[in-house]
Design an enzyme around this catalytic site. Structure first.
Site, PDB file in Angstrom:
ATOM      1  N   ARG A   1       0.872  -1.319   0.034  1.00  0.00           N
ATOM      2  CA  ARG A   1       0.050  -0.056   0.095  1.00  0.00           C
ATOM      3  C   ARG A   1       0.635   1.210  -0.224  1.00  0.00           C
ATOM      4  NH1 ARG A   1      -2.037  -3.533   4.069  1.00  0.00           N
ATOM      5  NH2 ARG A   1      -3.904  -4.423   3.554  1.00  0.00           N
TER       6      ARG A   1
ATOM      7  N   LYS B   1      -1.790  -2.805   7.862  1.00  0.00           N
ATOM      8  CA  LYS B   1      -2.889  -2.185   8.802  1.00  0.00           C
ATOM      9  C   LYS B   1      -3.143  -2.884  10.233  1.00  0.00           C
ATOM     10  CE  LYS B   1      -6.084  -0.938   4.708  1.00  0.00           C
ATOM     11  NZ  LYS B   1      -7.415  -1.108   4.505  1.00  0.00           N
TER      12      LYS B   1
ATOM     13  N   HIS C   1      -2.485   2.617  -5.696  1.00  0.00           N
ATOM     14  CA  HIS C   1      -3.626   1.424  -5.439  1.00  0.00           C
ATOM     15  C   HIS C   1      -3.604   0.680  -6.844  1.00  0.00           C
ATOM     16  CE1 HIS C   1      -4.765  -0.356  -1.852  1.00  0.00           C
ATOM     17  NE2 HIS C   1      -5.888  -0.678  -2.247  1.00  0.00           N
TER      18      HIS C   1
ATOM     19  N   ARG D   1      -0.920  -1.662  -7.125  1.00  0.00           N
ATOM     20  CA  ARG D   1      -1.153  -2.940  -6.265  1.00  0.00           C
ATOM     21  C   ARG D   1      -2.075  -3.879  -6.652  1.00  0.00           C
ATOM     22  NH1 ARG D   1      -1.400  -4.221  -0.314  1.00  0.00           N
ATOM     23  NH2 ARG D   1      -3.331  -5.038   0.252  1.00  0.00           N
TER      24      ARG D   1
ATOM     25  N   HIS E   1      -3.881  -8.981   3.260  1.00  0.00           N
ATOM     26  CA  HIS E   1      -5.094  -9.141   3.540  1.00  0.00           C
ATOM     27  C   HIS E   1      -5.728  -9.845   4.691  1.00  0.00           C
ATOM     28  CE1 HIS E   1      -6.244  -8.047  -1.077  1.00  0.00           C
ATOM     29  NE2 HIS E   1      -5.957  -7.017  -0.352  1.00  0.00           N
TER      30      HIS E   1
ATOM     31  N   TYR F   1      -9.280 -10.382  -6.753  1.00  0.00           N
ATOM     32  CA  TYR F   1      -8.509 -10.448  -8.176  1.00  0.00           C
ATOM     33  C   TYR F   1      -8.645 -11.647  -9.175  1.00  0.00           C
ATOM     34  CZ  TYR F   1      -6.395  -6.591  -5.525  1.00  0.00           C
ATOM     35  OH  TYR F   1      -6.325  -5.316  -4.679  1.00  0.00           O
TER      36      TYR F   1
END
Length: 307
Positions: free
Chosen positions: A158, A182, A253, A256, A279, A288
């Site tokens: 990210r 995150k 992004h 990414r 994730h 994806y």
């Protein structure tokens, strides 16, 4: 920005402190949450001047979301703000500031899952070649910009993770990055030979020309020597992508998204891609696979005589 009355402002401040210290949220997430809750509390005050937190009811929450709809907020925005409101009211109940949770029955429209725009593999190759060509001029900013697009595409990290990298996060021997994602979750992400060359060039010829005594350990720095910020990275990516004919206008992004899509198209296991991207849920990574199928279908319809 409207100044909140003290009885409401104290709850916002303590909620932000809770997110930072106990929730393990990133600075960007805390900022987004507090912005949404400030908006909610401002709406509460507009409905009930002199309101206290006990006046936060389901009707207030619904009126707040309705105002967002009137203002043209997207379904994704409404979904995010509903989630933020639920987090806030649940915290109010846990900390005995409310007797019951007014958001328990709050419903927001489901966000449409839009397939992200991605580069084709040939466009990604052109982008990297153009960035490498620009860096050949030995301008330190061009060397840095090459590294930015190389790392974003090579690793799929990210933009906030990229900006937060320190020099010590680079393991050149194993060609991996230590990334803080995150929820302050750390992961190790590999990168390839071209990105390794870009890192080496930056550390030898680019960064020393821009670094200042105040730069600290930041891997990527701006023209004035400070740690590069997300706005600068977005500008770099936008300018780089516009040089590729026919490429969609991508933000960081988008690189990414492109990296994840190309990994899956190349045969990578879905759970490996999940680990690389950081994730929490495999369902997020599965988006994806939909991108890959959509691209395959489009190619089939264009090329097959009986499509």
């Amino acid at each position: 920005m409207t100044e909140l009355p003290a009885p409401l402002a104290v709850h916002l401040e303590e909620f932000a402190e809770h997110l930072e210290l106990q929730g393990g949220r990133s600075a960007n997430t805390v900022r987004a949450y507090t912005t949404d809750i400030r908006s909610l509390l401002e709406h509460l005050e507009s409905m009930h001047p002199g309101a206290r937190i006990a006046d936060l009811t389901l009707d207030v929450l619904r009126a707040w979301l309705a105002a967002q709809v009137t203002a043209g907020a997207a379904r994704t925005t409404l979904a995010r703000r509903t989630s933020t409101a639920r987090t806030f009211t649940a915290w109010l109940v846990r900390t005995s500031r409310l007797d019951h949770d007014p958001a328990a029955r709050l419903v927001a429209p489901r966000a449409h899952r839009v397939l992200p725009a991605v580069l084709r593999t040939d466009q990604a190759r052109e982008l990297m070649e153009a960035a490498e060509s620009g860096a050949a001029e030995q301008d330190p900013v061009a060397i840095r910009d090459r590294l930015i697009v190389e790392l974003l595409y090579a690793t799929g990290i990210r933009v906030g993770e990229l900006c937060g990298l320190d020099i010590d996060d680079v393991d050149a021997d194993r060609r991996v990055l230590r990334v803080l994602g995150k929820g302050n979750k750390e992961r190790v992400v590999p990168y390839g030979v071209p990105a390794a060359a870009a890192i080496e060039e930056w550390l030898l010829r680019g960064r020393p020309a821009l670094v200042r005594p105040t730069s600290g350990p930041a891997l990527l720095v701006g023209k004035r020597g400070g740690r590069i910020d997300q706005r600068q990275v977005r500008t770099v990516v936008h300018d780089a992508v516009t040089a590729v004919p026919g490429a969609p206008d991508l933000a960081p992004h988008g690189l990414r998204h492109s990296a994840a899509t190309h990994l899956l198209e190349g045969g990578a296991d879905l759970r490996v891609v999940q680990e690389v991207l950081g994730h929490a849920s495999l369902a997020t990574t599965q988006l994806y696979t939909h991108v890959s199928v959509a691209r395959l279908r489009a190619a089939h319809e264009q090329a097959h005589p009986r499509a």
